[in-house]
Design an enzyme around this catalytic site. Structure first.
Site, PDB file in Angstrom:
ATOM      1  N   GLU A   1      -6.594  -1.974  -4.993  1.00  0.00           N
ATOM      2  CA  GLU A   1      -6.240  -0.213  -5.136  1.00  0.00           C
ATOM      3  C   GLU A   1      -4.912   0.102  -5.030  1.00  0.00           C
ATOM      4  O   GLU A   1      -4.263  -0.467  -3.965  1.00  0.00           O
ATOM      5  CB  GLU A   1      -7.283   0.668  -4.320  1.00  0.00           C
ATOM      6  CG  GLU A   1      -7.298   1.974  -4.656  1.00  0.00           C
ATOM      7  CD  GLU A   1      -8.269   2.869  -3.748  1.00  0.00           C
ATOM      8  OE1 GLU A   1      -9.038   2.211  -2.961  1.00  0.00           O
ATOM      9  OE2 GLU A   1      -7.999   4.053  -4.115  1.00  0.00           O
TER      10      GLU A   1
ATOM     11  N   MET B   1     -10.084  -1.316   3.146  1.00  0.00           N
ATOM     12  CA  MET B   1     -10.062  -1.027   1.620  1.00  0.00           C
ATOM     13  C   MET B   1     -11.785  -1.471   1.556  1.00  0.00           C
ATOM     14  O   MET B   1     -12.122  -2.571   1.674  1.00  0.00           O
ATOM     15  CB  MET B   1      -9.298  -2.269   1.016  1.00  0.00           C
ATOM     16  CG  MET B   1      -9.664  -2.192  -0.522  1.00  0.00           C
ATOM     17  SD  MET B   1      -9.394  -0.313  -1.296  1.00  0.00           S
ATOM     18  CE  MET B   1     -10.357  -0.312  -2.510  1.00  0.00           C
TER      19      MET B   1
ATOM     20  N   GLU C   1     -15.054   3.178   5.181  1.00  0.00           N
ATOM     21  CA  GLU C   1     -15.018   2.284   4.129  1.00  0.00           C
ATOM     22  C   GLU C   1     -16.619   2.082   3.764  1.00  0.00           C
ATOM     23  O   GLU C   1     -16.880   1.849   2.507  1.00  0.00           O
ATOM     24  CB  GLU C   1     -14.251   0.882   4.913  1.00  0.00           C
ATOM     25  CG  GLU C   1     -13.045   1.000   5.143  1.00  0.00           C
ATOM     26  CD  GLU C   1     -12.039   1.850   4.224  1.00  0.00           C
ATOM     27  OE1 GLU C   1     -12.200   1.799   3.004  1.00  0.00           O
ATOM     28  OE2 GLU C   1     -11.329   2.434   4.834  1.00  0.00           O
TER      29      GLU C   1
ATOM     30  N   GLU D   1     -12.083  10.236  -1.790  1.00  0.00           N
ATOM     31  CA  GLU D   1     -11.413  10.088  -0.469  1.00  0.00           C
ATOM     32  C   GLU D   1     -11.666  11.370   0.517  1.00  0.00           C
ATOM     33  O   GLU D   1     -11.903  11.349   1.405  1.00  0.00           O
ATOM     34  CB  GLU D   1      -9.887   9.931  -0.474  1.00  0.00           C
ATOM     35  CG  GLU D   1      -9.302   8.621  -1.129  1.00  0.00           C
ATOM     36  CD  GLU D   1      -9.877   7.370  -0.583  1.00  0.00           C
ATOM     37  OE1 GLU D   1     -10.630   7.490   0.532  1.00  0.00           O
ATOM     38  OE2 GLU D   1     -10.038   6.285  -0.955  1.00  0.00           O
TER      39      GLU D   1
ATOM     40  N   GLY E   1      -5.133   1.174   6.279  1.00  0.00           N
ATOM     41  CA  GLY E   1      -6.135   0.815   7.363  1.00  0.00           C
ATOM     42  C   GLY E   1      -6.994  -0.114   6.966  1.00  0.00           C
ATOM     43  O   GLY E   1      -7.386  -1.027   7.653  1.00  0.00           O
TER      44      GLY E   1
ATOM     45  N   HIS F   1     -17.961   4.725   1.621  1.00  0.00           N
ATOM     46  CA  HIS F   1     -17.434   4.439   0.038  1.00  0.00           C
ATOM     47  C   HIS F   1     -18.298   3.670  -0.780  1.00  0.00           C
ATOM     48  O   HIS F   1     -18.250   3.963  -2.112  1.00  0.00           O
ATOM     49  CB  HIS F   1     -16.026   3.693   0.375  1.00  0.00           C
ATOM     50  CG  HIS F   1     -14.778   4.567   0.167  1.00  0.00           C
ATOM     51  ND1 HIS F   1     -14.659   5.637  -0.370  1.00  0.00           N
ATOM     52  CD2 HIS F   1     -13.651   4.454   0.927  1.00  0.00           C
ATOM     53  CE1 HIS F   1     -13.622   6.302  -0.342  1.00  0.00           C
ATOM     54  NE2 HIS F   1     -12.831   5.511   0.796  1.00  0.00           N
TER      55      HIS F   1
END
Ligand code: HT7
Ligand code: ZN
Length: 844
Positions: free
Chosen positions: A117, A251, A286, A308, A249, A289
């Site tokens: 990303e 992914m 994370e 986000e 931080g 997500h």
């Protein structure tokens, strides 16, 4: 470089039905074979992204293609593409060892890892590297390294190879690969529908005993997402890998999250309470997500806030549930004001959904993340908890497996609740922080609140029509009882009045409870009224906010008029600090003085040019006055809050430590550091070790303790980052730049490691009076290092350049110096698109 515009979006004319990748790993010559199964959906050439790839072969349906890629990719002319399904194959060579940008496939401490990303996959192979192209992936990794990981489920493995299959169609930015000599901290999880999941956190040998807290956070996150959002995990394995060299931080790669090691590894001896809280939040973020980002992704990068903002909102809810909602809300608002309000007030202001960018990596901002989360908080407030739950269920069923837009998101809320969100959508499209001014009127038992909203022009947006602002209000009567409980007023006009009738006495209003909207509330209240709310407000956020407003008024007068803190503020704050019925974490937050950067912004907004040195000096006087007021109670406050028994990282114990350290910090202003020096030696956890050291450095002492710290921790990269940062953050204003410069010559300073770079240069800009010292030394040093870092790691250089974003607040000399440094950066030969865009935007 040309900007990309939201209005340029065009669907991709092909579907990728499957991607098969083989990696033959070698540090400087990794070969990547890719086979893409494609089907045409619309007329046009096939354009594949690809950067810095050495082409070994290309073919279409097995026939060699003699095409030459350009600097950004490869075009296969429509005429060469057959009707119906076809296969494109490419073999390329890449150089992970030379990849210091940490984007694509790179090496960190002998381990291979990826970061794709936003647009890193194009540095691995030719592919439509855009989030709306979703495909299932099969991956084969060939390497002698013992641990070979990729997304999805493991299929098979043998000596020197492993195969993975990810059945969930995903965009390329979620691709991940890791290979290394790693060990696992493992656990089991069973989803609520009975699917067993193998959980593993992979770290370097020796680090496995520092993974328990991250694993516990992961398990709690997985359960919470089932219970609160009804979302289950959907693969047989969930892997997390910790790496030392990482730009951000963490992914959320599908089934294989990759983390900056500082957000995984923790033990009481090495991690502070803040570290524990951050680990919990980032692990959760994370993991969440998986649904908000992976199962439902973004159509294009302009929609970044779709995943986000929502995921930050969810991780904030989670942390509030795990800890204290009141404390979490105060901390989130402190961060929002420090980072997002600052961004929104300067040349880098942009909407939550920007409409153009040069380099998308520059838009992973506080506005997209934190303001994006605030916008969702407002939506929830407006539609209510039930409306929000219904809308989210509809969002997941309607868009699962899709790449969606903000329009899709808002339509879900409209359909689920029947509300028209046309005006609300301005929160996504309009930049800037609204300022809401309040006045009131009291007549014959009717109390009227009148609000006016105004938003200053931001770059490219001169006009700011009114927005929908949910303003949560409660009313207290003069004896402190709440007579009107929290009510959400919906402001939709530029100016609007709301009436409360049938009241016996003029009430005291508590406005913007829970910080119900990301606005600046401008209410001229008397010190007595603020002290009254600090004592009586039932809304914990506004109770804290009243104390903060009082402190800021006092500090502003100290800076501008040379005033000294009076007994009103000191007594009001002392009452809260000593009130044992209140949560110690809340009391610690109440004792935290306003930050210097925050004060500079507040003065600037009030039309006063901030003098960083004067703010710094006044804030120190303020701290000493508070210390003198609390002098009799400080030793007891420090001692009685000591936690009995072994260290636990829970919120209750952390809150007690926070208050204990707040007391120590005040004590240090009176005893020349005696208590802090012994606290340093007695500390059995990193929170107190760092806390005591910071107290000493603040008064110009602590050299001996710095030596002890270094001797004990020099083998631990993450702990040593604290050693670097503390010295710069707590240096006296005139010494900050020299301290940072000295540390850049330390043998353990390594600009290729973003954590280490940030621990020196990030700390320098975090030392407000040091960064803005009138010598300009910190400006020069920062610019020198950004120019040096740029060719190595443009993404991190660009992010760190935001140190300069507030230049317009200051006096003409400082403005000229900062602009001069930005111009020097812009003139650097070979400047990256990343840093070039940032410096250009800051100069306007
Ligand atoms: N979605 C991720 C954002 C990201 C990133 C992470 C690591 C290195 C570079 C990166 N570029 C963008 C992290 C997140 O928000 O969860
Ligand atoms: Zn995220």
């Amino acid at each position: 470089p040309q900007p990309v515009h939201l209005s340029d979006y065009r669907p991709f004319p092909f579907r990728v039905e499957g991607a098969e990748l083989t990696f033959r790993l070698n540090p400087s010559a990794t070969r990547v074979l890719s086979r893409l199964h494609l089907v045409r959906q619309a007329p046009g050439d096939l354009r594949l992204d690809g950067e810095r790839l050495e082409v070994l072969s290309l073919s279409l349906n097995g026939q060699p293609l003699s095409l030459t890629p350009d600097a950004t990719g490869l075009t296969i002319p429509a005429a060469l593409i057959p009707e119906g399904p076809f296969t494109f194959e490419a073999e390329v060579r890449i150089d992970p060892a030379a990849n210091t940008a940490l984007e694509g496939l790179y090496m960190s401490g002998g381990m291979y890892c990826t970061q794709c990303e936003a647009e890193g996959f194009r540095k691995i192979t030719f592919y439509p590297d855009r989030p709306d192209v979703m495909a299932p992936f099969r991956v084969r990794i060939e390497s002698d390294l013992p641990v070979l990981l990729s997304n999805g489920n493991p299929v098979a493995q043998g000596t020197g190879w492993a195969e993975w299959h990810d059945p969930w169609p995903k965009p390329a930015y979620l691709f991940a690969l890791v290979a290394g000599d790693l060990v696992a901290h493992r656990a089991d999880f069973v989803t609520r529908s009975g699917r067993p999941v193998d959980l593993a956190i992979w770290v370097r040998p020796g680090d496995q005993d520092r993974c328990a807290y991250a694993m516990d956070s992961l398990i709690r996150s997985m359960r919470w997402d089932e219970e609160v959002y009804g979302r289950e995990y959907d693969l047989d394995v969930f892997n997390i890998v910790a790496v030392d060299d990482f730009n951000m931080g963490a992914m959320e790669n599908k089934g294989l999250n990759i983390f900056n090691s500082k957000y995984v590894l923790a033990s009481p001896e090495t991690a502070t309470d803040d570290d524990f809280a951050r680990i919990e939040a980032i692990i959760a973020h994370e993991y969440f997500h998986n649904w908000t980002g992976n199962r439902i992704t973004c159509r294009d990068w302009f929609q970044l806030c779709l995943k986000e903002g929502l995921t930050v909102f969810r991780d904030q809810q989670f942390s509030g549930d795990m800890r204290s909602h009141a404390v979490k809300r105060i901390e989130d608002v402190l961060t929002l004001r420090a980072r997002q309000f600052r961004e929104d007030a300067g040349p880098l202001a942009h909407p939550v959904r920007p409409d153009s960018y040069v380099e998308i990596n520059n838009f992973y901002t506080a506005t997209v993340y934190e303001k994006g989360a605030e916008v969702i908080g407002m939506l929830k407030r407006l539609v209510g908890d039930e409306g929000y739950a219904t809308a989210l269920d509809l969002y997941f069923t309607r868009h699962d497996g899709e790449a969606a837009t903000i329009e899709d998101w808002l339509k879900v809320f409209e359909d689920a609740t029947g509300r028209d969100l046309t005006q609300f959508a301005r929160w996504y499209t309009d930049a800037g922080t609204p300022r809401v001014t309040v006045s009131d009127d009291w007549q014959d038992g009717t109390y009227t609140l009148t609000f006016r909203q105004e938003t200053q022009p931001t770059p490219g947006q001169p006009e700011k029509p009114p927005r929908v602002i949910p303003i949560a209000v409660g009313l207290l009567n003069p004896n402190g009882d709440e007579i009107v409980p929290t009510t959400v007023l919906e402001m939709t006009e530029a100016a609007q009045s709301f009436r409360f009738e049938g009241l016996a006495a003029k009430p005291v209003p508590s406005i913007l409870r829970g910080f119900s909207a990301p606005v600046v509330l401008d209410r001229k209240a008397s010190p007595e009224e603020r002290a009254f709310l600090l004592a009586h407000d039932t809304d914990p956020f506004n109770k804290w906010e009243a104390g903060r407003a009082l402190a800021k008024d006092v500090l502003a007068r100290m800076v501008t008029e040379g005033a000294e803190p009076g007994p009103d503020w000191l007594d009001a704050l002392a009452r809260v600090a000593l009130d044992e019925s209140l949560d110690p974490a809340f009391r610690a937050l109440a004792l935290r003085l306003p930050g210097e950067d925050d004060m500079a912004q507040t003065l600037h907004e009030a039309g006063v040019t901030p003098d960083p040195q004067a703010i710094h000096a006044a804030r120190r006087r303020m701290g000493r006055a508070l210390a003198l007021r609390l002098r009799p109670q400080l030793p007891a406050l420090f001692d009685t809050l000591r936690e009995p028994g072994p260290f636990t990282p829970d919120a209750r114990a952390a809150g007690r430590r926070a208050l204990r350290l707040a007391a120590l910090s005040l004590l240090t202003r009176l005893d020349e550091g005696q208590a802090a020096a012994s606290a340093y030696r007695a500390a059995d956890n990193m929170t107190e070790e760092v806390g005591a050291l910071a107290c000493l450095l603040d008064i110009g002492r602590g050299q001996e303790e710095l030596g002890l710290f270094q001797a004990r921790w020099q083998g631990d990269r993450n702990v040593m980052d604290k050693w670097f940062a503390l010295q710069v953050l707590h240096a006296a204003p005139g010494e900050a730049a020299a301290t940072a410069e000295r540390l850049t010559r330390h043998p353990q300073f390594d600009m290729k490691n973003p954590n280490r770079f940030r621990s020196v240069m990030g700390a320098l800009s975090g030392n407000h009076a040091g960064f803005h010292h009138i010598s300009g030394a910190a400006y020069r040093l920062t610019a020198d290092w950004l120019i040096r870092l740029d060719p190595v790691n443009p993404q991190t250089a660009a992010r760190m350049s935001t140190a300069f974003e507030t230049w317009a607040r200051y006096d003409a000399d400082r403005q000229a110096m900062i602009r001069g440094e930005l111009q020097r950066i812009l003139a650097a030969p070979g400047l990256s698109r990343d840093l070039g865009e940032m410096a250009g935007r800051m100069l306007g």
